[in-house]
Design a protein around this motif. Structure first.
Motif, PDB file in Angstrom:
ATOM      1  N   GLY A   1       5.134  10.142  -7.643  1.00 21.41           N
ATOM      2  CA  GLY A   1       6.268  10.169  -8.452  1.00 21.41           C
ATOM      3  C   GLY A   1       7.518   9.989  -7.467  1.00 21.41           C
ATOM      4  O   GLY A   1       8.469  10.050  -8.037  1.00 21.41           O
ATOM      5  N   GLY A   2       7.410   9.373  -6.339  1.00 18.79           N
ATOM      6  CA  GLY A   2       8.618   8.945  -5.641  1.00 18.79           C
ATOM      7  C   GLY A   2       9.481  10.249  -5.384  1.00 18.79           C
ATOM      8  O   GLY A   2      10.855  10.053  -5.339  1.00 18.79           O
TER       9      GLY A   2
ATOM     10  N   LEU B   1       7.561  13.706   0.526  1.00 16.61           N
ATOM     11  CA  LEU B   1       7.625  12.904   1.647  1.00 16.61           C
ATOM     12  C   LEU B   1       6.557  13.309   2.792  1.00 16.61           C
ATOM     13  O   LEU B   1       6.037  12.495   3.085  1.00 16.61           O
ATOM     14  CB  LEU B   1       9.008  13.234   2.296  1.00 16.61           C
ATOM     15  N   ILE B   2       6.227  14.453   2.937  1.00 15.72           N
ATOM     16  CA  ILE B   2       5.235  14.869   3.871  1.00 15.72           C
ATOM     17  C   ILE B   2       3.861  14.244   3.400  1.00 15.72           C
ATOM     18  O   ILE B   2       3.075  13.909   4.189  1.00 15.72           O
ATOM     19  CB  ILE B   2       5.375  16.358   4.199  1.00 15.72           C
ATOM     20  N   THR B   3       3.700  14.471   2.297  1.00 13.04           N
ATOM     21  CA  THR B   3       2.430  14.309   1.632  1.00 13.04           C
ATOM     22  C   THR B   3       2.057  12.784   1.536  1.00 13.04           C
ATOM     23  O   THR B   3       0.971  12.252   1.885  1.00 13.04           O
ATOM     24  CB  THR B   3       2.298  14.572   0.211  1.00 13.04           C
ATOM     25  N   ILE B   4       3.260  12.044   1.402  1.00  7.18           N
ATOM     26  CA  ILE B   4       3.040  10.523   1.314  1.00  7.18           C
ATOM     27  C   ILE B   4       2.784  10.137   2.634  1.00  7.18           C
ATOM     28  O   ILE B   4       2.221   9.201   3.101  1.00  7.18           O
ATOM     29  CB  ILE B   4       4.418  10.119   0.926  1.00  7.18           C
ATOM     30  N   LEU B   5       3.637  10.647   3.818  1.00  7.14           N
ATOM     31  CA  LEU B   5       3.378  10.207   5.207  1.00  7.14           C
ATOM     32  C   LEU B   5       1.825  10.589   5.585  1.00  7.14           C
ATOM     33  O   LEU B   5       1.325   9.749   6.358  1.00  7.14           O
ATOM     34  CB  LEU B   5       4.398  11.058   6.155  1.00  7.14           C
ATOM     35  N   GLN B   6       1.452  11.694   5.098  1.00  6.11           N
ATOM     36  CA  GLN B   6       0.258  12.099   5.534  1.00  6.11           C
ATOM     37  C   GLN B   6      -0.877  11.025   5.012  1.00  6.11           C
ATOM     38  O   GLN B   6      -1.658  10.445   5.651  1.00  6.11           O
ATOM     39  CB  GLN B   6      -0.272  13.546   4.802  1.00  6.11           C
TER      40      GLN B   6
ATOM     41  N   GLU C   1       0.995  -1.298   0.205  1.00  2.00           N
ATOM     42  CA  GLU C   1       0.043  -0.137   0.184  1.00  2.00           C
ATOM     43  C   GLU C   1       0.827   1.284  -0.118  1.00  2.00           C
ATOM     44  O   GLU C   1       0.631   2.330  -0.595  1.00  2.00           O
ATOM     45  CB  GLU C   1      -1.003  -0.105   1.198  1.00  2.00           C
ATOM     46  N   THR C   2       2.008   1.348   0.926  1.00  4.60           N
ATOM     47  CA  THR C   2       2.773   2.372   0.855  1.00  4.60           C
ATOM     48  C   THR C   2       3.511   2.555  -0.368  1.00  4.60           C
ATOM     49  O   THR C   2       3.537   3.701  -0.972  1.00  4.60           O
ATOM     50  CB  THR C   2       3.780   2.079   1.913  1.00  4.60           C
ATOM     51  N   GLU C   3       3.791   1.409  -1.070  1.00  4.84           N
ATOM     52  CA  GLU C   3       4.556   1.673  -2.438  1.00  4.84           C
ATOM     53  C   GLU C   3       3.409   2.311  -3.643  1.00  4.84           C
ATOM     54  O   GLU C   3       4.156   3.056  -4.147  1.00  4.84           O
ATOM     55  CB  GLU C   3       5.170   0.493  -2.875  1.00  4.84           C
ATOM     56  N   ARG C   4       2.291   1.937  -3.462  1.00  4.98           N
ATOM     57  CA  ARG C   4       1.381   2.276  -4.208  1.00  4.98           C
ATOM     58  C   ARG C   4       1.125   3.912  -3.940  1.00  4.98           C
ATOM     59  O   ARG C   4       1.368   4.840  -4.965  1.00  4.98           O
ATOM     60  CB  ARG C   4      -0.142   1.933  -3.952  1.00  4.98           C
ATOM     61  N   ILE C   5       1.257   4.432  -2.797  1.00  4.11           N
ATOM     62  CA  ILE C   5       1.223   5.910  -2.361  1.00  4.11           C
ATOM     63  C   ILE C   5       2.366   6.602  -2.959  1.00  4.11           C
ATOM     64  O   ILE C   5       2.176   7.680  -3.690  1.00  4.11           O
ATOM     65  CB  ILE C   5       0.875   6.108  -0.868  1.00  4.11           C
TER      66      ILE C   5
END
Ligand SMILES: Cc1cc2nc3c(=O)[nH]c(=O)nc-3n(C[C@H](O)[C@H](O)[C@H](O)COP(=O)(O)O)c2cc1C
Ligand code: FES
Lengths: 291, 626
Positions: free
Chosen positions: A152-153, A158-163, A143-147
């Motif tokens: 676009g990695g 970073l912060i958006t992904i963590l959110q 799931e994390t990888e999908r996010i």
């Protein structure tokens, strides 16, 4: 405790931060042999990372660096870096200590600290030990990888992904953090550092209902502190924790932006305004009944 | 909908939508689209109106407008019925049937739902007659009343984006930034920096690849303030319009809005508004044929107060830990991604279109010499009319608190008003005639800040307020610079000790010492202003500090170890309410006889004090410190 007639004349200082260094120097200057043990590869500790010192605003490096040099040159001091104390036996005046010196994989006598090897090493910012994940962590990681891919990695996401991950799981599982660290090519410590810095992230799973008590100024003057205390008492947990039955997590927030209706308690995102001590327990019961 | 290709297209469209729909006979305005109204049940009221109008066969005959926050949060949800000019407050689902049947159909006024003035006790009918609104100058918030924040057409109908067409049609970028400078607009985010100057330096800053950023600060970390939320939720297009105009003046191609994580509805409305603006061609490539291109991204904050600071905010936008850096190089030269960046507050952007509509001269007429225009305050705390008030600069605190705010509830005595959030200070009663502008507030030891105005009454302990702010700042200090990290921590420890009754008079000197060092040594404004809450309370309420230290007494009944509750025998009616509510069974007594609180058992939770209807529970000095 019986002290031996002739105590041995050496002292071990564990931890080579500014305090350890100063103690080592003072002892060494008074004629003791000092072993200065440090866990990390170099001495100096936190002070070397600071800009200025309080309250005089002196430059931190100007204070600490002469001491570093003195320490390594002093005939009475033996510096044991990258080492851990394993065992202490004996008694005051005569201890035997086992120190574990970790492998540096570099000959310290020859190394001049020029830094060339560090710059040419092709592996940067990577985890040194790859953990083996448990079976159930796989879903988290996928799931994390999908996010991550969705953004676009990029490092700036970073912060958006963590959110998003935090929203998805209600907290940030370790597997997710490791996966973010690898994909964004960031040291895990930096990811953790970011997580700890922002209040919106949680490293622990939250209960079924999340109770947030507003501790903003407007709510404070209208008695939010008492509401929080009452909730702590009623739920039997301090703020920031989850009840044993995992039904409620209690937390505080700095302001929910509905200050006119304070004190405010939000449960699962629904605001309850003009809270009073009398209504607090009832509110909890109401949510406890919801399945 | 087609994109507008030129400014003329937009103006034609505006004329079309204003003329097509003739004003309906009756309109109902309901404040629905704002977090605080929703809290008060506005959604169910709106749904009830829909059902009710349908079942009474009025569907389509009456215009229903769902607006954002109308500012008067005390009486939310508000329903306004025009043209009869009737305002109903605190409307609940149950009232809807009657409102539709009697007021909407027959024009009758329902006395019981009218606003009751807390001072005179009179029932007031129209919005214009309510004292809360009378003294205000609602240039920015006023537009919330005629707009559904989810509809761009509403905004255009109300004259929105006309400032943009005017700018693109005839004002050169350099002329624009000079106009803003001339207008005297100062930043509404806290610092009060002249906006025009900021734009000019950003415009003139050298930049290799020509990329510049316009950033909107909607982090609103100041606890107790919610003006920015109300603007973003109630009228997001006004901020977008301001940002487009700014980007045109500065020559920026990309913009960011950094919104607090706690404002999900603001993010939602903003995203809706952005996609609408994009569809209409007001954002994106070649805006309205002007050749200027601009896009806006939204970033959510993650709950850190310090991220409101400019350099920290930009670090956070880059995905890093939000720690400020020292500003040898200003952000207008090297900000986000090391490019020239201009950061302004939400309210600042909302002011921009106003300046262009009114003209520089027209705008300068409002306010004082050094502070122009209006300012929105969130008037909260111990005040009758809580809500958002927009007033011209230079109004006095007394006018805001007593004329607009309606004074202190429950017949209590006013003690202080706190402005400027954690960087501000407390202003005592004797300074109530102070003019509210950037400079006068600063002189009084507080700051304008972003607009939080928290009123405190005799039940507020000023030492506790200082402790509260220091505790807040201790938690929010990013830890990068030592003066702020350690200074706030030590001050917090000392204040905590005083509140527990263990303080000594020397403590006050230490506090003053630390307060003296902080402003000069801290890295960013968070630390530099951290002394204000302590200094201002020490200056104006020193007697409370000495009372805590010498007599071990907290007269407000806040610091738990410094007082006890006692029941006044003569006032107690023996209703047993308090003893039933007491969580620790500390209260005993027979029905209809005076009760007694056992001081050893009492946890001083305050439930009895709050629940007693006869004022029989009193705060008594214990004298002994714990
Ligand atoms: C600790 C700290 C917190 C701040 N928080 C905010 C905030 O929440 N909102 C805001 O608009 N400005 C905030 N500011 C002020 C900004 O740094 C900046 O001055 C402002 O956004 C500039 O916009 P303006 O010129 O339109 O006021 C804060 C400053 C500091 C030092
Ligand atoms: S202070 Fe509690 S909502 Fe703002």
């Amino acid at each position: 405790m019986a002290v031996k007639a002739r105590p041995s004349g050496s002292v071990m200082v564990v931890g080579a931060g500014i305090a350890g260094i100063q103690s080592a120097l003072d002892l060494a200057n008074s004629g003791f042999k000092v072993y200065l043990v440090e866990h990390s590869p170099s001495i100096g500790g936190t002070m070397t990372q600071l800009d200025k010192t309080f309250p005089t605003n002196d430059c931190a490096m100007c204070i600490v660096s002469p001491k570093l040099v003195e320490c390594s040159r002093h005939h009475n001091i033996e510096v044991l870096t990258y080492s851990d104390v394993k065992e202490v036996s004996g008694e005051a005046g005569n201890f035997s200590i086992t120190v574990n010196k970790k492998a540096r994989s570099i000959d310290p006598d020859k190394c001049t600290g020029c830094g060339t090897c560090m710059m040419t090493c092709p592996v940067t910012n990577r985890l040194q030990i790859q953990e083996i994940f448990e079976e159930d962590a796989i879903e988290e990681i996928e799931e994390t990888e999908r996010i991550i891919n969705q953004y676009g990695g990029k490092r700036q996401s970073l912060i958006t992904i963590l959110q998003d991950v935090n929203e998805k799981f209600g907290y940030l599982p370790e597997g997710a953090l490791r996966s973010i660290s690898t994909h964004l090519e960031l040291p895990l410590a930096e990811v953790y550092g970011t997580v700890c810095f922002y209040k919106a992230f949680s490293l622990e799973p939250v209960g079924k209902h999340l109770i947030k008590v507003c501790m903003g100024t407007a709510c404070h003057v209208r008695g939010a502190g008492r509401i929080l205390e009452e909730l702590e008492r009623y739920l039997g947990i301090p703020s920031g924790q989850t009840t044993e039955d995992r039904l409620f997590t209690l937390d505080t927030v700095n302001c929910l932006g509905a200050c006119a209706l304070g004190p405010i308690v939000s449960v699962d995102g629904d605001f309850h305004g003009n809270m009073s001590l009398l209504r607090t327990a009832k509110l909890v019961d109401e949510y406890a009944k919801r399945k | 909908m087609e994109k507008f290709k030129t400014t003329a297209d937009l103006e034609t469209f505006r004329r079309k939508i204003t003329s097509v729909r003739p004003a309906p006979k009756i309109s109902i305005t309901i404040s629905v689209n704002s977090s605080c109204c929703i809290l008060r049940g506005s959604k169910t009221v709106a749904a009830a109106f829909k059902d009710e109008l349908e079942s009474q066969g009025l569907n389509g005959k009456i215009e229903v407008l769902h607006t954002g926050c109308l500012g008067f949060c005390e009486i939310e949800p508000v329903v306004i019925i025009q043209p009869a000019n009737i305002l109903y407050g605190k409307v609940s689902r149950k009232d809807v049937k009657e409102i539709v049947a009697r007021t909407v159909k027959n024009g009758e006024v329902l006395e019981r739902l009218l606003y009751k003035d807390p001072v005179s006790g009179e029932k007031i009918r129209g919005k214009g007659n309510i004292p809360f609104y009378q003294k205000q100058m609602r240039h920015i918030l006023g537009r919330n009343e005629v707009i559904d924040p989810r509809s761009i057409d509403d905004y255009i109908k109300a004259g929105g984006y006309s400032a943009l067409t005017r700018t693109l049609d005839g004002i050169a970028p350099t002329e624009l930034v000079n106009m803003i400078k001339e207008s005297g607009l100062r930043g509404r985010g806290g610092g009060g920096f002249p906006v025009g100057l900021k734009w000019i330096s950003c415009r003139d800053a050298p930049c290799d690849d020509g990329i510049r950023y316009v950033i909107c600060n909607a982090d609103e970390g100041d606890p107790g303030a919610y003006m920015d939320r109300s603007i973003l939720e109630g009228n997001p297009h006004s901020v977008i319009e301001g940002m487009i105009i700014a980007s045109f003046g500065i020559g920026a191609g990309e913009g960011w809005v950094y919104v607090r994580a706690e404002y999900p509805l603001a993010v939602e409305h903003l995203n809706i508004a952005l996609s609408q603006a994009l569809n209409y061609g007001l954002l994106g490539e070649n805006i309205l044929g002007s050749g200027h291109s601009f896009s806006i991204n939204v970033a959510r904050g993650a709950g850190a107060f310090v991220c409101g600071e400019s350099t920290a905010l930009m670090a956070s936008l880059e995905g890093k830990v939000g720690r400020p850096r020292s500003k040898y190089v200003h952000t207008v030269e090297k900000g986000l991604f090391d490019r020239p960046s201009s950061l302004n507050n939400v309210e600042t952007f909302a002011n921009v279109s106003l300046i262009l509509e009114k003209g520089v001269e027209g705008y300068r007429e409002i306010g004082t010499e050094g502070s122009k225009g209006t300012k929105i305050f969130s008037l909260v705390g111990k005040i009758n009319n809580t809500g958002l008030v927009e007033v011209p600069m230079g109004i006095t605190l007394r006018e805001i608190i007593y004329d607009i705010g309606g004074g202190i509830p429950g017949g209590k005595r006013f003690k202080a008003v706190q402005t400027g959030g954690p960087s501000g200070g407390c202003i005592p009663e004797r300074l109530l005639d102070l003019s509210v502008d950037f400079d006068a507030l600063k002189e009084a030891g507080s700051i304008m800040g972003s607009g939080g105005m928290i009123v405190m009454d005799e039940d507020t302990c000023m030492v506790d307020v200082a402790r509260y702010f220091m505790n807040f700042l201790k938690g929010e200090s990013c830890g990068k610079c030592v003066p702020c990290r350690e200074g706030t921590r030590r001050m917090s420890e000392i204040l905590e000790r005083i509140c527990l009754g263990g303080g000594e008079m020397e403590d006050l000197e230490v506090l003053e010492d630390v307060c003296e060092y902080l402003p000069d040594t801290a890295l960013c404004a968070l630390g530099a202003t951290a002394a204000n809450p302590v200094l201002s309370t020490l200056k104006y309420f020193r007697n409370e500090y000495t009372e805590h230290i010498k007599q071990k007494f907290c007269r407000a009944g806040v610091c738990k170890t410094l007082f006890r509750y006692e029941i006044d025998k003569d006032l107690c009616t023996g209703c047993t309410l308090c003893s039933m509510q007491c969580p620790v069974n500390a209260i005993s007594g027979e029905r209809k006889k005076a009760h007694i609180i056992s001081a050893d058992v009492c946890s001083r939770c305050g439930i009895c004090y709050e629940s007693c209807r006869f004022g029989a529970v009193k705060i008594i000095q214990t004298g002994a410190a714990v």
